[in-house]
Design a protein around this motif. Sequence first.
Motif, PDB file in Angstrom:
ATOM      1  N   UNK A  56       0.812  -1.214   0.000  1.00 28.85           N
ATOM      2  CA  UNK A  56       0.000   0.000   0.000  1.00 28.85           C
ATOM      3  C   UNK A  56       0.846   1.265   0.000  1.00 28.85           C
ATOM      4  N   UNK A 198      -3.714  -1.930   7.818  1.00 32.11           N
ATOM      5  CA  UNK A 198      -3.262  -2.605   6.592  1.00 32.11           C
ATOM      6  C   UNK A 198      -3.124  -4.096   6.847  1.00 32.11           C
ATOM      7  N   UNK A 201      -6.642  -5.869   6.918  1.00 32.94           N
ATOM      8  CA  UNK A 201      -7.205  -5.969   5.573  1.00 32.94           C
ATOM      9  C   UNK A 201      -6.379  -6.895   4.706  1.00 32.94           C
ATOM     10  N   UNK A 204      -7.130 -10.427   5.671  1.00 29.06           N
ATOM     11  CA  UNK A 204      -8.469 -10.835   5.217  1.00 29.06           C
ATOM     12  C   UNK A 204      -8.442 -11.193   3.741  1.00 29.06           C
ATOM     13  N   UNK A 205      -7.834 -10.322   2.926  1.00 25.78           N
ATOM     14  CA  UNK A 205      -7.755 -10.605   1.494  1.00 25.78           C
ATOM     15  C   UNK A 205      -6.767 -11.745   1.235  1.00 25.78           C
ATOM     16  N   UNK A 208      -8.115 -15.084   1.236  1.00 19.68           N
ATOM     17  CA  UNK A 208      -8.888 -15.372   0.030  1.00 19.68           C
ATOM     18  C   UNK A 208      -8.012 -15.482  -1.196  1.00 19.68           C
ATOM     19  N   UNK A 209      -6.715 -15.308  -0.999  1.00 15.82           N
ATOM     20  CA  UNK A 209      -5.796 -15.440  -2.123  1.00 15.82           C
ATOM     21  C   UNK A 209      -5.732 -14.206  -2.991  1.00 15.82           C
ATOM     22  N   UNK A 210      -6.118 -13.052  -2.431  1.00 15.50           N
ATOM     23  CA  UNK A 210      -6.078 -11.817  -3.211  1.00 15.50           C
ATOM     24  C   UNK A 210      -4.995 -10.917  -2.640  1.00 15.50           C
ATOM     25  N   UNK A 211      -4.181 -10.351  -3.513  1.00 12.71           N
ATOM     26  CA  UNK A 211      -3.116  -9.455  -3.046  1.00 12.71           C
ATOM     27  C   UNK A 211      -3.723  -8.084  -2.801  1.00 12.71           C
ATOM     28  N   UNK A 212      -3.779  -7.695  -1.544  1.00 12.29           N
ATOM     29  CA  UNK A 212      -4.357  -6.395  -1.214  1.00 12.29           C
ATOM     30  C   UNK A 212      -3.263  -5.405  -0.847  1.00 12.29           C
TER      31      UNK A 212
END
Lengths: 212, 422, 350
Positions: A56, A198, A201, A204-205, A208-212
């Motif tokens: 981020x 950060x 979040x 959490x992502x 789910x396998x999402x790069x946040x």
Amino acid sequence: MFANLVDGIFWDVALWVFAIGVLWRILSIFRVRNKPDYSEPRGSGFAGAVGANLRRFIPRSEMITRTRLQVVAGYLFHLGLFALLLFAAPHVLFIEAQTGLGWMPMPYWAFIVAAQLSFIGLMLLWIHRVMHPVTRLISDADDHVAALLTFIVMLTGCMALIEQFDGLRVFHRFTVELLMVYFPFSRLMHAFMFIPSRAFTGAWFGRRGVKA
Amino acid sequence: MSDSLARGLEAMRAQMDTRVMSYMSSCVHCGICAEACLFYTETGDARYTPIYKTEPLRKLWRQEYTFWGKLAASMGLSSKLTEQDLADWEELVYDGCTMCSRCSLVCPVGIDIAYMIRKVKEGLAAAGFSPEGLVEAGKRAVEIGSPMGVTLKTLQATIRVQEKETGLKVPLDVMGADYMCLLSSGEVAGFPEFIGSLAKIFKATGVSWTLSSDYFEATNTGVQLGNSKMAATLLERVVAAAEKLQVKYVISPECGHAYTTLRWDAPNIIGRPLPYKVVHIMELLDELRRDGRLKTAGFADEKLSYHDPCNAGRRGGVLDQPRKLLNMVAPDFVDLPETGAMNWCCGGGGGVSSNERADELRLQVFSAKKRQLDAVNIEGLVTACSNCRHMLEDGLEDNDMHDIELLGITELIADHLVEERS
Amino acid sequence: MSSSKRSRIRHHRMVVFSLLSLLVLTLVLPLIPHAVAELGESTGRVANPGTELWRDVRQRDRSIVGATQVKGVDSGVLINVHGEDWRQFRMQQLIPYGAALMGIVLSVILLFYLVRGPLRMQGGASGKKIQRFNVFERTTHWFTVGIFWLLALTGLVLLYGRFVLIPLLGPDGFGLTASACKEAHNLFGPMFLVAILMLFVTFVKDNFYVRGDFTWLLKGGGLLGGGHVSAGRFNAGEKIWFWIAVSGGMVLCVTGLILDFAVLGQGREVMALSHVLHGIVALVVITVSFGHIYLGTAGVEGTLSSMTTGNVDEAWAKSHHDRWYAEVKAAAADADETEPGGVASPAGEG
């Protein structure tokens, strides 16, 4: 008289209020009951937490054009401020006198450049905050006080630069003490809170396998 | 204090957790979230700024958990959260937010704003400030078993048509099948070919599956409304049906929010781990592709692109699978600009499309999707969510974009299956 | 008498004669130049042997730089001979004339306001708004304003502080204030360059001469009566102010940088000249800014909102910038035509 207070009791009070206040604010987010997450993760929450904290710092390419003023001015301000805070010669000497820890300060010209970039960033950000309909709607007194106080601290610091009048140094230190006392009760806590936010979040992502 | 406000406050108080406390302490009011939200970018209305939409929750946090807030509240100074606030925020939260969470990905301090919108809805719903259309849909979901009022009879009729068209049997209530498939009412009503496509694919790949006559609805109006009790009620029916048929997996069909609810939120809403695993239909199809069981022949000749449903992709993590599947059948494929996890929401998810009051707004904000489509010269847009598909249809129609065909991914794969010699 | 005795006596006489001659010469010779000087000047003054040297140091007859082993700019110049001129200029001309200029202009503006009053919109406000300046334009403007006023105020303290503030703060208090102002002024100066460049890039495209500008000027922009005058996005007065601000600003930046960074190889004369230019231009720009501020606030009704919210009343636009108003309306009509959904551009808060 005033100088003695500023260099003495005011400093002690400010330091304690700052330290205890910040610690309390950070720990207090854990004082609510939390529910466990029973879902089966697809990826690592920890990796997501660390990843989000690092990722981020760099805005997403899809957002860069829309938010270029906030990004550019934001970085000018923050990086300039950190440079000033930690590497300006008068500060390095101050910290060394207080804690015994010292390091190489930056040269004078670098200080000037850092200060100017920091001012430019802060002024652009605050003016933009007042001009843009979104930030005009969502900003409150806290935002403006924090910006003003930070500006005054920086300005008084620069006014005292040639270290010719102790009165200017004392005034600068006084404004710093005001900022320190204000800090834990304000938006400025984002300086610490962005890390857990950060992390939550990102975790959490990340699950789910999402790069946040 | 009125009953309504008391209920709202109590419901929101129960939503305070460490994440919310951390987020509220981090926001610096930078406004970057607004630049990611199509409800702001396409209307210019600053009230749709994502973090502004969470204002009721923030006010409660401030007056009960912060120094200045508690001080001001005790002195009678500050603006406490009022019933009028809840009433005013209904339109912003229900009409002007699909919980697509694009904002959550761009916040510099890492706030998951969509997570908090969900919590604000709990307060609004408890206080009675939810859109009529959505409340009615919720009633139907609880009483009939489908927010659109699709009964078992309707489903059975639809199944019969599909069986006729495909010449295959659609299994119902098969005990011990591996997979129990749920369906969204939107699919049953609007895109029943999905059912036939499942039959074809599962026959060809030898997957043991079934539907349940006890309960078949994939979507959860409780989540869309922000009513955890309703959400739990509906989910318990899924669990009961799955346990009765002793299935190992539950398939979440072509839907976004259904997937996040079934796969990720369900165990937390019902308060215990699920007795089965949940897969999105795309996850299953991709697994079959990887195992070599899913074989296709021939290619789609149109130039295609893919619309990632927000809750399947960005919020659900099913991002690669559709592209790997499309790779099998669509040689002329191009991604939309700003795609994948940063795709723009169709504007109809999270209950917005069930809310007639929001019709004009969701069509207005379709301009974000239109901008993406205008940038690529495609003949067909594939998606994996029936709600998105309905919304995209409405949007394309409203903008006279008749050259773009809308396709469901399962059907597209099924159309290119290599038939097994029986 | 023997010959040896006669030789000894002759020898003795020669020695005595030599010594006496030496004594006489020693006493007489030094008196010769004195005698010559006495014969040449009969004023009675004594010539200072250092006169030549100091005549050259003060560069009375010619400009001359001495040679020295000290390496540095100006090190061959012991005394800056124009220093006193510069100081006199600053104290006797720059300061009083500058004060007079600012005072007179402020009074004229006040008088004008009292006599003429604010310029109003034709037909009064319509209630309908159009956007005149977007977020970035307004941010750039106020950013420049902030830095300008910080510099102007600190600069004015440096120029006038001793007259106004010493009575108030005392010499020690003023010393502290002036030191603070000087540091702030030096720090913000280079930032002004950034601001001016941003301002230039943002607004230059509408500030070139177009037909009608001269007419507008001749009619005084309607300021002195005679009704409203046609203008485009910016009228001639605004354009003149833009170019004064930008060019004046650039002069201030360049001279300011010369003054701020004395290590770039400039000598005292360059510094003094830069200071003179800096002071004059600063006072001129500050004075003209009074007019700009007046017209942007009390002087012309409905103007301030263009820089705060960014929007102006349509009646204001029609009255003061009719050609710009027509262009904006035409563009909006075009946009409406090409949009299938017919979504009007949101004027709103934007």
